[in-house]
Design an enzyme around this catalytic site. Structure first.
Site, PDB file in Angstrom:
ATOM      1  CB  CYS A   2      11.036 -12.830 -19.111  1.00 22.66           C
ATOM      2  SG  CYS A   2      11.719 -13.851 -20.370  1.00 22.66           S
ATOM      3  CG  LEU A  51      17.273 -11.469 -22.249  1.00 23.72           C
ATOM      4  CD1 LEU A  51      17.786 -10.430 -23.070  1.00 23.72           C
ATOM      5  CD2 LEU A  51      18.336 -11.359 -20.845  1.00 23.72           C
ATOM      6  CD  GLU A  75      15.942 -19.882 -20.708  1.00 22.86           C
ATOM      7  OE1 GLU A  75      15.529 -20.871 -21.450  1.00 22.86           O
ATOM      8  OE2 GLU A  75      16.261 -18.730 -21.016  1.00 22.86           O
ATOM      9  CG  ASP A  98      12.061 -22.643 -21.888  1.00 27.18           C
ATOM     10  OD1 ASP A  98      11.276 -21.693 -22.630  1.00 27.18           O
ATOM     11  OD2 ASP A  98      12.769 -22.564 -20.909  1.00 27.18           O
ATOM     12  CB  SER A 359      28.304 -17.694 -12.411  1.00 26.20           C
ATOM     13  OG  SER A 359      27.327 -18.482 -11.977  1.00 26.20           O
ATOM     14  N   GLY A 360      30.019 -19.780 -11.795  1.00 30.89           N
ATOM     15  CA  GLY A 360      30.652 -20.926 -11.112  1.00 30.89           C
ATOM     16  C   GLY A 360      29.902 -20.918  -9.640  1.00 30.89           C
TER      17      GLY A 360
END
Length: 626
Positions: A2, A51, A75, A98, A359-360
C-alpha cells in the site's frame, strides 16, 4: 502492499484538512489501486491506498477501533501466531488480516510490538495524542516525514506524497546531490528536498503531543561480532532451514503469487524452496536481453524445467532506454542504478499474471556475494603488513604514477588497487562502492558549491559506519556497511519503486531478519571461501540446484549505458552542459561536464555511469523543482 500518508499536530490539535490528506494519497495511487481511505480527528489525519493481498475485502484502512487508528504498508508474515497470542490475552478481532494485529499489539506491548513482528512494514499508529511511526528492520518498505511551517508533521510512503502537501518547500539539498553523485542514489539519511527525512531502517519515531519532535530510536541492529560454532554441514543445514522458513512465510497470499527467476543462485534457490512447499506449479518469469553476453534465459529456463514451473519470459532490447522518464517519475529522487530499467521490465511482466512475486534480493549482502568483498579482504591483508605511513607513501606514489585503465577488469586496474592500498579500509571500500570519485566531483562542482559543502563528503558515512561496526574483520565491516547503506538506499529502493509502479508486491524471503542475524554469525570463511562468495549457501543448495547454476559467474542485470552515450544517447550527454536546470543551480562547472561528455564519446575516457547520473539528476530536478 500500500501507500500511506498522514498529518499530525504535535502542539495544539488543530483540525486537519482531509483534502490535503487525500492529495497526498492520490499522488501515490499506483501503490494501492484497489481502494483508498481517509480518517481524521482533532490534530491528526491518516490516508491509505490499498493493494489487496490478504483478507481482500475485510481490512479497510485507515483502521480504527475507537481508541487507536493505524495506516499501514507491508505484510506481517507471523500475524497468525501474534493473532493467536493476542486473542489468548483477550483481544477480540473483527477482521482476518494482519492490520488489526498492529492495533491489538500496540495496546498490549507498545513499542515492544516491533520486536515481535516478522515482516516488511511501514506504519503509523495514533493513540490519544501520540503518533508512532515505524519501519521494518532492513528497510524494505519506505517512510518519509517532514516538519512543516504550521508546526505539523507530515509523513508518506514516497516523496511525491509529501510534495503534494502545499506547505512542503521544494528546496534542493546540495549535500544530497553530493551523496547521489558519489553513490548513485540518495541514501536513507539524506533527501533531495531540504528538511525531508527518511525514517531509517530498524527505527521508530514516537511523537507525544506537547513534547515536540524527538530523534528516531533504533530498535534493531545486525551484529557481526559473534561466531556460530559447528561444522559446515551442520551450519549449512541450519541455513537452508532458515531460508525455507523465510520462503514459506512469504508464500501466504489470497492473490496469485509467483517469483522472479534470473537463473542466478539467489532467485533459483528461492524458486527451489517454493516448489518444495507448493502443491501446484510455481509461476516464474524472467527477462532476457538481445545481447548474448547479458542474456541469462538459458539458465532460468533450466531451473524452470527442473522444478516444472509455469514459466514466462520476454526479450528486451539492450538499447531500450525509453523508460527513463517512467523511472524518474517512479523514484522521485535521482536514482542512477541503471539495472532499474530491467527490474521495472521484469516487474511489469510478473504483474501480467501475479500480484505478489518473491525475489532473491539480500543474499549478496548477507553472505558476501559481491566480488568487491573479495578485493576488500585481500587489500586489508596487505594493509596489515605495512605501517600506515609507509603504506601511504609507497602505494600512494606508485598509484599516482601508474597509468589509468578504466576499461580493464578490476584485478588488472593496478592504479585503482595501488591507490586503494594507500587508503584506510573504510575509505577504500567507500570508493569501491561509489560511482563518481571525489576527485572528479571536485572538478564537476563549482567553487561556490564546494564552499557550500564545507568539506562534506559522501564517503565519510561509510568510513564512520565501518569504524563503528559490531564486527570482527574486514568482510564483517563491509557487509555491515552495505546492509546499512547500499541495501536500503539502492537495492530495496529499486525493487520497491519499480514493483509499486506497476501495482506488484515484491517480497524478499532472503531478508527475513532471523536469517540475516544467523548469516552474520557465520565464520567469514563460510561466507567468502577461497574467493567464492556465498560459499555455504551454495554448498548447502547442492542437493537442489546443479553446479553450473550454483558456481557460474555472477551476471546480474547489465545495462550498456556506456555504449548508449556513444550511440543513441550521445546527444543527451552533450545537452547536459547546456541544461538550464543544472546551470541555474550554480553548483556545476558546465565546461567540465561538456568535457567529460566529449571524452566519453571519443573513447578517450570512461564516464558512462557519471553521465547517466547527470541525465537522471537533470530530469529528476526538473520534475521536482521545475
Amino acid at each position: 502492499m500500500c501507500g500511506i500518508a498522514g498529518i499530525f499536530h504535535p502542539g495544539t490539535p488543530k483540525p486537519v484538512d482531509p483534502t490535503r490528506v487525500h492529495a497526498m494519497i492520490a499522488a501515490q495511487a499506483h501503490r494501492g489501486p484497489d481502494g483508498d481511505g481517509i480518517w481524521t480527528a482533532p490534530g491528526v489525519g491518516f490516508g491509505h491506498r490499498r493493494l489487496s493481498i490478504i483478507d481482500l475485502a475485510g481490512s479497510p484502512q485507515p483502521m480504527s477501533d475507537g481508541a487507536l487508528t493505524v495506516t499501514y504498508n507491508g505484510e506481517i508474515y507471523n500475524f497468525a501466531e501474534l493473532r493467536a497470542e493476542l486473542a489468548a490475552k483477550g483481544a477480540v478481532f473483527r477482521t482476518a488480516g494482519d492490520t488489526e494485529v498492529l492495533l491489538h499489539g500496540w495496546r498490549a506491548w507498545g513499542p515492544g510490538l516491533l520486536d515481535r513482528l516478522n515482516g516488511m512494514f511501514a506504519f503509523a499508529i495514533h493513540d490519544a495524542g501520540t503518533l508512532f511511526l515505524a519501519r521494518d528492520r532492513l528497510g524494505v518498505k519506505p517512510l518519509q516525514y517532514v516538519e512543516l511551517a504550521d508546526g505539523s508533521v507530515a509523513f508518506a510512503s514516497e516523496l511525491k506524497g509529501l510534495l503534494a502537501h502545499p506547505l512542503v518547500r521544494r528546496t534542493p539539498d546540495l549535500r544530497a546531490v553530493e551523496d547521489y553523485l558519489a553513490l548513485g542514489y540518495v541514501p536513507d539519511d539524506a533527501c533531495m528536498v531540504a528538511g525531508v527525512r527518511k525514517l531509517a531502517a530498524g527505527h521508530f519515531l514516537l511523537i507525544e503531543r506537547g513534547r515536540g519532535v524527538p530523534q528516531p530510536r533504533r530498535y534493531w541492529d545486525v551484529d557481526f561480532s559473534n561466531r556460530a560454532r559447528g561444522s559446515a554441514a551442520a551450519l549449512g543445514e541450519e541455513l537452508v532451514d532458515r531460508m525455507r522458513a523465510g520462503v514459506r512465510s512469504r508464500m501466504v497470499a489470497d492473490v496469485p503469487l509467483g517469483a522472479f527467476l534470473s537463473g542466478g543462485v539467489d532467485s533459483s534457490a528461492v524458486v527451489a524452496l517454493m516448489a518444495e512447499a507448493s502443491p501446484k506449479a510455481v509461476r516464474t518469469c524472467t527477462i532476457g536481453f538481445d545481447e548474448a553476453g547479458h542474456d541469462e534465459r538459458v539458465y532460468a529456463s533450466a531451473v524452470a524445467r527442473r522444478f516444472a514451473t509455469d514459466h514466462r519470459e520476454r526479450v528486451v532490447g539492450s538499447d531500450d532506454y525509453g523508460l527513463i522518464d517512467t523511472l524518474v517519475a517512479s523514484f522521485d529522487e535521482p536514482f542512477a542504478d541503471a539495472s532499474a530499467l530491467a527490474t521495472y521490465q521484469v516487474c511489469a511482466l510478473a504483474r501480467e499474471s501475479v500480484t505478489v512475486a518473491l525475489s532473491g534480493d539480500g543474499a549478496d549482502e548477507a553472505l558476501a556475494g559481491y566480488r568487491r568483498y573479495k578485493f576488500q579482504a585481500a587489500e586489508e591483508r596487505v594493509r596489515g603488513l605495512l605501517p600506515d605511513h609507509l603504506r601511504q607513501d609507497v602505494f600512494g606514489t606508485l598509484g599516482r604514477w601508474y597509468p589509468k585503465a578504466d576499461w580493464a577488469p578490476r584485478p588488472l586496474r593496478a592504479k585503482s588497487t595501488l591507490l586503494a592500498l594507500a587508503q584506510g579500509g573504510g575509505e577504500a571500500y567507500a570508493r569501491s562502492v561509489g560511482v563518481t570519485t571525489p576527485e572528479l566531483r571536485g572538478q564537476l562542482f563549482s567553487e561556490t558549491a564546494l564552499a557550500a559543502l564545507g568539506g562534506y563528503r559522501a564517503e565519510d558515512r561509510y568510513v564512520a559506519t565501518m569504524a563503528g561496526a559490531p564486527a570482527r574483520d574486514a568482510i564483517d565491516r563491509a557487509q555491515y556497511a552495505d546492509i546499512k547503506h547500499w541495501l536500503p538506499g539502492d537495492i530495496l529502493t529499486k525493487v520497491d519503486r519499480t514493483s509499486m509502479a506497476v501495482g506488484l508486491e515484491a517480497r524478499e524471503p532472503l531478508l527475513d531478519h532471523r536469517l540475516i542475524e544467523f548469516c552474520a554469525t557465520l565464520p567469514a570463511s563460510m561466507r567468502l571461501h577461497r574467493g567464492e562468495g556465498k560459499w555455504l549457501m551454495k554448498k548447502a543448495m547442492e542437493p537442489y540446484l546443479p553446479k553450473d547454476i550454483l558456481y557460474r559467474r555472477k551476471m546480474g542485470f547489465v545495462t550498456p549505458i556506456s555504449a548508449w552515450f556513444r550511440g543513441g544517447l550521445a546527444g543527451e550527454a552533450r545537452a547536459l552542459a547546456k541544461s538550464r536546470t543544472l546551470g541555474e543551480t550554480g553548483w556545476f562547472d558546465m565546461g567540465v561536464l561538456a568535457r567529460i561528455a566529449e571524452e566519453h564519446h571519443a573513447g578517450r575516457a570512461e564516464h558512462g555511469r557519471t553521465l547517466w547520473q547527470f541525465v537522471m539528476l537533470e530530469r529528476s530536478m526538473k520534475r521536482m523543482f521545475g
